[in-house]
Design a protein around this motif. Structure first.
Motif, short mmCIF file in Angstrom:
data_model
loop_
_atom_site.label_atom_id
_atom_site.label_comp_id
_atom_site.label_asym_id
_atom_site.label_seq_id
_atom_site.Cartn_x
_atom_site.Cartn_y
_atom_site.Cartn_z
N GLY A 262 0.80 -1.23 0.00
CA GLY A 262 0.00 0.00 0.00
C GLY A 262 0.83 1.27 0.00
O GLY A 262 0.42 2.30 -0.55
N THR A 263 1.99 1.21 0.63
CA THR A 263 2.87 2.39 0.67
C THR A 263 3.35 2.71 -0.75
O THR A 263 3.34 3.87 -1.18
CB THR A 263 4.08 2.13 1.60
N GLN B 56 -8.11 0.89 4.31
CA GLN B 56 -8.92 0.29 5.38
C GLN B 56 -10.39 0.21 4.97
O GLN B 56 -11.25 0.06 5.84
CB GLN B 56 -8.78 1.14 6.66
N LYS C 197 -6.13 -6.74 6.31
CA LYS C 197 -7.10 -5.83 5.70
C LYS C 197 -8.37 -6.59 5.30
O LYS C 197 -8.36 -7.82 5.21
CB LYS C 197 -6.49 -5.16 4.46
N SER D 218 -3.96 -0.88 0.41
CA SER D 218 -3.04 -1.89 0.92
C SER D 218 -3.79 -3.22 0.90
O SER D 218 -5.00 -3.26 1.11
CB SER D 218 -2.65 -1.55 2.37
N ALA E 66 2.26 5.17 6.93
CA ALA E 66 2.55 4.97 5.50
C ALA E 66 2.01 6.10 4.63
O ALA E 66 2.63 6.48 3.63
CB ALA E 66 1.93 3.66 5.04
N ASP F 239 -6.95 7.21 -0.08
CA ASP F 239 -6.29 6.10 0.60
C ASP F 239 -7.40 5.19 1.16
O ASP F 239 -8.01 5.48 2.18
CB ASP F 239 -5.37 6.61 1.72
C1 PLP Z 1 -4.54 3.92 5.85
C2 PLP Z 1 -3.34 3.12 5.38
N1 PLP Z 1 -2.55 3.62 4.40
C3 PLP Z 1 -1.48 2.96 3.94
C4 PLP Z 1 -1.12 1.73 4.48
C5 PLP Z 1 0.15 1.10 4.00
O1 PLP Z 1 0.00 -0.13 3.46
P1 PLP Z 1 1.18 -1.23 3.43
O2 PLP Z 1 1.40 -1.67 4.83
O3 PLP Z 1 0.59 -2.31 2.57
O4 PLP Z 1 2.37 -0.59 2.82
C6 PLP Z 1 -1.92 1.16 5.46
C7 PLP Z 1 -1.58 -0.16 6.03
O5 PLP Z 1 -1.31 -0.32 7.19
C8 PLP Z 1 -3.06 1.87 5.94
O6 PLP Z 1 -3.84 1.38 6.90
#
Ligand code: PLP
Length: 368
Positions: free
Chosen positions: A59-60, A160, A186, A181, A87, A157
């Protein structure tokens, strides 16, 4: 012990289908960006109601690549919230841009749209990232309307909020581009890291695709500068199985939330906005003695979690150097001290949910 999340239960619930999907990929001899990734991308984009999906490694990266594809870079300001997974903010700095961290609506815990209106008037903002936190859509209609008027792209984003809706539209279909993500816990989780970007804009989707793999337009020739953030076939094949079960899994989360709602009526919780379909990635309470409540619940065999205990602007890596919006994140700081996430996953039984409720009531009584 009732766990707060249980990704293994999610595997066991669909074991035969998931094992078959894995076996098929292993036997295929093709492991990166193949027919499973393509199938997952198409199915996910269709589910969201947009034209294009692009699978990535997490997700990042999804957020970073969306920012890069929109041309956000050094010297640019990007508005988001401080009450989020770190993130969201990390991705902004990864492209060299400067985060501007806004407060949350004190009742819903998502971006304060009034503060965003102020910020858009005051300074040049290159992009806005609202976060659909805990499974409830942020005030995305207002955010998009304001940003369109200011010609600022919105990156949703949705990490969630897989399947959450406002009216009859899914989150991820409101902004210019959206990111998810696919982390194991999730609502739509891989069995490792994964992420996906989606957009209705074909040219933007093409840029994301190129940046995902070294900037290649044709193999071995970089048309632009890129990175490596590919989704692999094993994850895509398993995610296709899980996507088929996502509506039922979300419905089960909603049924658990109904038990919590009806039995915890007098307990402070984030409010639901009119017209939203909340998918309860987390079911969150609010209590001034959160830490004590948490410890007591643990002693009674109920796992809880805190999303998130420290707002991004107070974390050591960011404190004192990140820019805040005009409201100064006061509501965010209060919320971070009080939120508590109860057990929430589709395989949680009604009986377990009732045990959780009993534990909340008896622990709160003991605190008085
Ligand atoms: C709101 C939000 N944005 C971004 C991320 C980042 O995702 P990832 O851990 O897959 O890089 C998360 C995951 O924890 C998240 O909850």
């Amino acid at each position: 012990m009732i766990p707060q999340a249980d990704p293994k239960a999610g595997y066991l619930a669909h074991k035969a289908e998931i094992d078959a999907a894995v076996a098929k990929v292993l036997a295929s001899g093709w492991y990166i960006l193949g027919s499973e990734v393509k199938g997952f991308e198409e199915e996910f984009a269709k589910f969201v109601g947009v034209g294009h999906g692009i699978g990535v490694a997490n997700g990042t990266d999804a957020l970073e690549i969306a920012l890069r594809a929109l041309g956000v870079g050094p010297g640019d300001k990007v508005a988001t919230v401080s009450h989020t997974a770190v993130a969201t903010v990390a991705a902004i700095e990864l492209v060299g841009a400067e985060p501007v961290l806004l407060d949350v609506d004190p009742e819903r815990f998502t971006m304060d749209a009034d503060e965003l209106a102020e910020v858009l008037k005051r300074e040049p903002i290159k992009a806005v990232i609202p976060v659909h936190l805990y499974g409830q859509p942020a005030a995305i209609d207002r955010v998009v309307q304001m940003c369109e008027a200011s010609r600022v792209p919105v990156i949703e984003d949705c990490s969630q909020a897989h399947g959450a809706m406002l009216g009859n539209r899914q989150v991820g279909s409101f902004g210019r581009i959206a990111c998810w993500s696919l982390y194991p816990t999730k609502n739509l989780g891989a069995f490792g890291d994964g992420g996906i970007v989606a957009t209705d804009d074909a040219a933007l989707a093409q840029r994301v695709r190129e940046i995902r793999e070294y900037g290649w337009r044709e193999r071995y020739i970089s048309a632009t500068t890129g990175m490596n953030t590919r989704l692999d076939e094993l994850h895509a094949a398993m995610l296709r199985v899980r996507l088929r079960h996502l509506p039922a899994d979300n419905a089960r989360r909603q049924a658990i939330a109904r038990i919590y709602d009806s039995e915890l009526r007098n307990i402070d919780k984030p409010k639901l906005s009119p017209g939203v379909t909340h998918v309860y990635h987390q079911y969150v309470l609010r209590h001034p003695l959160r830490e004590k409540l948490r410890q007591r619940m643990k002693a009674m065999g109920v796992g809880t979690n805190v999303h998130y205990p420290m707002p991004v602007h107070l974390q050591p890596a960011y404190a004192g150097r990140v820019t805040l919006g005009p409201k100064g994140c006061k509501a965010t700081e209060r919320v971070a001290n009080e939120v508590l996430s109860l057990p929430m996953f589709p395989e949680l039984t009604d009986e377990q949910a009732r045990k959780v409720v009993q534990a909340v009531h008896s622990c709160i009584q003991l605190l008085h």
